[in-house]
Each structure stands twice: as C-alpha cells, then as structure tokens.
Design an enzyme around this catalytic site. Sequence first.
Site, PDB file in Angstrom:
ATOM      1  N   HIS A  73     -54.224  32.577  43.467  1.00 28.28           N
ATOM      2  CA  HIS A  73     -52.912  32.314  42.839  1.00 28.28           C
ATOM      3  C   HIS A  73     -51.976  33.477  43.186  1.00 28.28           C
ATOM      4  O   HIS A  73     -51.643  34.301  42.332  1.00 28.28           O
ATOM      5  CB  HIS A  73     -53.111  32.186  41.321  1.00 28.28           C
ATOM      6  CG  HIS A  73     -51.953  31.573  40.592  1.00 28.28           C
ATOM      7  ND1 HIS A  73     -50.805  31.114  41.211  1.00 28.28           N
ATOM      8  CD2 HIS A  73     -51.765  31.339  39.253  1.00 28.28           C
ATOM      9  CE1 HIS A  73     -49.973  30.631  40.300  1.00 28.28           C
ATOM     10  NE2 HIS A  73     -50.533  30.757  39.114  1.00 28.28           N
ATOM     11  N   ARG A  98     -49.597  23.124  44.724  1.00 31.04           N
ATOM     12  CA  ARG A  98     -50.664  23.511  43.773  1.00 31.04           C
ATOM     13  C   ARG A  98     -51.754  22.469  43.921  1.00 31.04           C
ATOM     14  O   ARG A  98     -51.500  21.277  43.705  1.00 31.04           O
ATOM     15  CB  ARG A  98     -50.102  23.541  42.349  1.00 31.04           C
ATOM     16  CG  ARG A  98     -51.175  23.637  41.280  1.00 31.04           C
ATOM     17  CD  ARG A  98     -50.623  23.921  39.899  1.00 31.04           C
ATOM     18  NE  ARG A  98     -50.221  25.321  39.788  1.00 31.04           N
ATOM     19  CZ  ARG A  98     -50.053  25.966  38.633  1.00 31.04           C
ATOM     20  NH1 ARG A  98     -50.248  25.342  37.480  1.00 31.04           N
ATOM     21  NH2 ARG A  98     -49.693  27.227  38.627  1.00 31.04           N
ATOM     22  N   ARG A 104     -42.440  35.737  36.594  1.00 34.94           N
ATOM     23  CA  ARG A 104     -42.769  34.719  37.595  1.00 34.94           C
ATOM     24  C   ARG A 104     -41.513  34.286  38.350  1.00 34.94           C
ATOM     25  O   ARG A 104     -41.566  33.996  39.532  1.00 34.94           O
ATOM     26  CB  ARG A 104     -43.444  33.518  36.921  1.00 34.94           C
ATOM     27  CG  ARG A 104     -44.859  33.792  36.391  1.00 34.94           C
ATOM     28  CD  ARG A 104     -45.849  34.070  37.517  1.00 34.94           C
ATOM     29  NE  ARG A 104     -45.790  33.041  38.516  1.00 34.94           N
ATOM     30  CZ  ARG A 104     -46.486  31.897  38.481  1.00 34.94           C
ATOM     31  NH1 ARG A 104     -47.342  31.689  37.506  1.00 34.94           N
ATOM     32  NH2 ARG A 104     -46.369  31.001  39.455  1.00 34.94           N
ATOM     33  N   GLN A 122     -48.808  34.372  41.098  1.00 30.97           N
ATOM     34  CA  GLN A 122     -49.108  35.043  39.829  1.00 30.97           C
ATOM     35  C   GLN A 122     -49.345  36.533  40.051  1.00 30.97           C
ATOM     36  O   GLN A 122     -48.862  37.369  39.281  1.00 30.97           O
ATOM     37  CB  GLN A 122     -50.352  34.401  39.193  1.00 30.97           C
ATOM     38  CG  GLN A 122     -50.716  34.997  37.852  1.00 30.97           C
ATOM     39  CD  GLN A 122     -49.657  34.722  36.792  1.00 30.97           C
ATOM     40  OE1 GLN A 122     -49.259  33.587  36.598  1.00 30.97           O
ATOM     41  NE2 GLN A 122     -49.191  35.762  36.107  1.00 30.97           N
ATOM     42  N   CYS A 136     -52.085  35.612  32.449  1.00 30.97           N
ATOM     43  CA  CYS A 136     -51.141  34.777  33.209  1.00 30.97           C
ATOM     44  C   CYS A 136     -50.596  33.618  32.392  1.00 30.97           C
ATOM     45  O   CYS A 136     -49.556  33.071  32.716  1.00 30.97           O
ATOM     46  CB  CYS A 136     -51.818  34.267  34.481  1.00 30.97           C
ATOM     47  SG  CYS A 136     -53.208  33.162  34.150  1.00 30.97           S
ATOM     48  N   ASP A 185     -57.994  35.936  31.611  1.00 37.99           N
ATOM     49  CA  ASP A 185     -57.478  34.583  31.856  1.00 37.99           C
ATOM     50  C   ASP A 185     -58.440  33.622  31.159  1.00 37.99           C
ATOM     51  O   ASP A 185     -59.515  34.025  30.676  1.00 37.99           O
ATOM     52  CB  ASP A 185     -57.422  34.326  33.382  1.00 37.99           C
ATOM     53  CG  ASP A 185     -56.813  32.973  33.748  1.00 37.99           C
ATOM     54  OD1 ASP A 185     -56.141  32.348  32.891  1.00 37.99           O
ATOM     55  OD2 ASP A 185     -57.006  32.525  34.897  1.00 37.99           O
TER      56      ASP A 185
HETATM   57  N1   CP Z   1     -49.572  31.102  35.087  1.00 40.04           N
HETATM   58  C1   CP Z   1     -49.296  29.888  35.609  1.00 40.04           C
HETATM   59  O1   CP Z   1     -49.443  29.642  36.810  1.00 40.04           O
HETATM   60  O2   CP Z   1     -48.777  29.021  34.712  1.00 40.04           O
HETATM   61  P1   CP Z   1     -48.530  27.469  34.957  1.00 40.04           P
HETATM   62  O3   CP Z   1     -49.872  26.833  35.169  1.00 40.04           O
HETATM   63  O4   CP Z   1     -47.872  26.997  33.689  1.00 40.04           O
HETATM   64  O5   CP Z   1     -47.658  27.284  36.156  1.00 40.04           O
HETATM   65  N1  NVA Z   2     -57.233  30.211  36.185  1.00 40.25           N
HETATM   66  C1  NVA Z   2     -56.303  29.265  35.615  1.00 40.25           C
HETATM   67  C2  NVA Z   2     -54.908  29.748  35.794  1.00 40.25           C
HETATM   68  C3  NVA Z   2     -53.842  28.867  35.217  1.00 40.25           C
HETATM   69  C4  NVA Z   2     -52.478  29.350  35.523  1.00 40.25           C
HETATM   70  C5  NVA Z   2     -56.494  27.902  36.248  1.00 40.25           C
HETATM   71  O1  NVA Z   2     -56.696  27.828  37.463  1.00 40.25           O
HETATM   72  O2  NVA Z   2     -56.431  26.907  35.532  1.00 40.25           O
END
Ligand code: CP
Ligand code: NVA
Length: 314
Positions: free
Chosen positions: A129, A102, A289, A132, A261, A221
Amino acid sequence: MTRHVLDVTDLAVDELRRVVHLAGVEPSELGSPLRVDGVARGVALVFQKPSLRTRQSMEIAVAQLGGHPVTTRDDEIGFDVRESVEDITRILCGFHSIVAARVYDHTVLARMASVADRPVVNMLSDHSHPLQALADVLTMEQVFGHLSGRTVAWIGDYNNVARSLAEACAMLGARLRFACPVGFGPSEAEVERLTVLGQHQIVVSSRPHDVVDGADAVHTDTWVSMGDEAEASRRERAFEGFTVDASVMAAAPSHAVFLHCLPAHRGVEVSADVIDGSQSLVVAQGHNRLHAARGLLAFLAASQAASQAGEGST
Ligand code: CP
Ligand code: NVA
C-alpha cells in the site's frame, strides 16, 4: 519509459524524498500539471475493494492538480470476468494520463503495468500500500523532521501496509522493529531485503513491549485485512496479546507517537484510549493521504512531461 508505482521501491531514494517534499508543498504552488494546454487529463481510479480515504484523497488530489478523476468499482467493469485486465487497461490508457487500481491480487497490477503506456499506481493490493506509506512518512516527518536514525515499531500483522511502511522507512534511514505473532511476521528473506534496503539491523520479536522500548513511532493495522475475512477467527486468536494498549505505549518513550492507517477496530488491534489519546496522530495521518496522493500524482505528471519532452527532442 513509463513509470509505474506498484511499490515504494519503484521509486529511487531521491524520488521518494521528492514525492514526500511535493506532498508538503501548498497545492497552489504545484500549478495544474494534470491540465495540459487547457485540457483536463483523466485519472482512472478502479476499486475492487471498499475505500474511504484512498478514493476521496485521490479524487480531490486529481482535481487540485487540474485533472479529472473517474472512479469505477470492479463490479461495474468485471476484471477478468466481463473482459480481461489487459483489455481494460489498454482502453483506460487511451482515456487517462494515469491509471490507479485497488486490487485483491497484486499480480493484477503487474499485468496492468505490463500493457500500460501510462503510469499504473497501486491504491492497495494484498502485497503493498505505497500511497499509505507516503502519508505515514509525511506524518512522522511533520513531528520528527527527517526519519534518519528514528526508530519505527510495527505491532501486529506484517501485511500490505507494514511492507510499504517498512520499505519507505528503510529507504529514509529509519530503524525498524516488528512484534508479530509466529507465522504473521516478515520472513527471513524479507528481513534481509529490508536490511539491505536500509543498511540498519532489523529487530523481529513476538513481544510488543520490547519493540516499543526506545521507539519514536508505534504503528499497527487491522489483524484481518480485506480478503482475509475467512481467516478472521483464527487470526483473532493468533493475535491475542498484540493489542496496542496503554501498557504497550507506556513501555515506549513519552514522546512516541501512535499511527494507524484506518479503518481501526477499537478494543481489537488498538485500545480506544490509545487511538483517541494524546499520542495518536491517526486523524492527521488520514488527512495526509490527500497531500501524499497529490505529491505522487504531481511527481508522475512531471515525469511524464519530461519523458514526452525528451521523446520530442530526439
Ligand atoms: N487507509 C486506507 O487505505 O483507507 P481506505 O481503505 O478507506 O482507503
Ligand atoms: N491492511 C488493510 C489496510 C486497509 C486500508 C487491508 O488491506 O484491508
């Protein structure tokens, strides 16, 4: 060839269907593809940003498939600070059968993939993502069956989550509609790319009520993604009027479902009565997930086994 999954489009349509199918299979039926000759294979999970769902679901999915997850925060290993992304990746590939990360900057994932002889998986970047999106598709299919011909509406920021969801929905035949403030929607080139991917005309509007009319699923989101914090006040002003609230959901058919999400901000991008209401699937979506992660990891383990068997026979 090493299979990397940095975006949903790194999968062909039949592979995407296969991953979603595997996500719906009971874990006991998948066997232990991450345990080879009785030895647990490692899966590296590296995080530059916080996570609840992604870390937990990936760790449990790896364990369910017989492997061993090792989670590391970037502040421990220092991408491009303590050592280069490339050196880190080469070393991780010697310990692990899959390397997942990530990151803030999607190009870091591309650099990892360029030197990795193990699959690199995107666990969220500024660009996309995909994990997701797999869970989002699984959640909608659990309600509607196939997505083909269904209409999926996105309200708010055309961000990483929106892009991956749009790619997956387009590839599976769903119709897409976006309601975004000016400057925060998909570019014309992006709309064209998604149109080619899905073969359906895409609606882009700045009116949430219009795009949910006839929609089967309504997604949103956060307006301020991780990495966008410095723009928080500008964004909150720009997104005024884009809260998914009861009046937006009332403009959708009564069978429409609401997805997010998570993490969510009640009273900001979604009202509490919608996210905690009867049309909301967010808890099932979050739990999916795990199934989505397991489906993708099982697919990658099978691809690796097939490619190694192919190499052995030549
Ligand atoms: N939706 C999602 O990716 O959640 P986290 O950031 O908690 O992993
Ligand atoms: N769009 C958000 C998603 C978090 C899971 C971010 O990137 O922070």
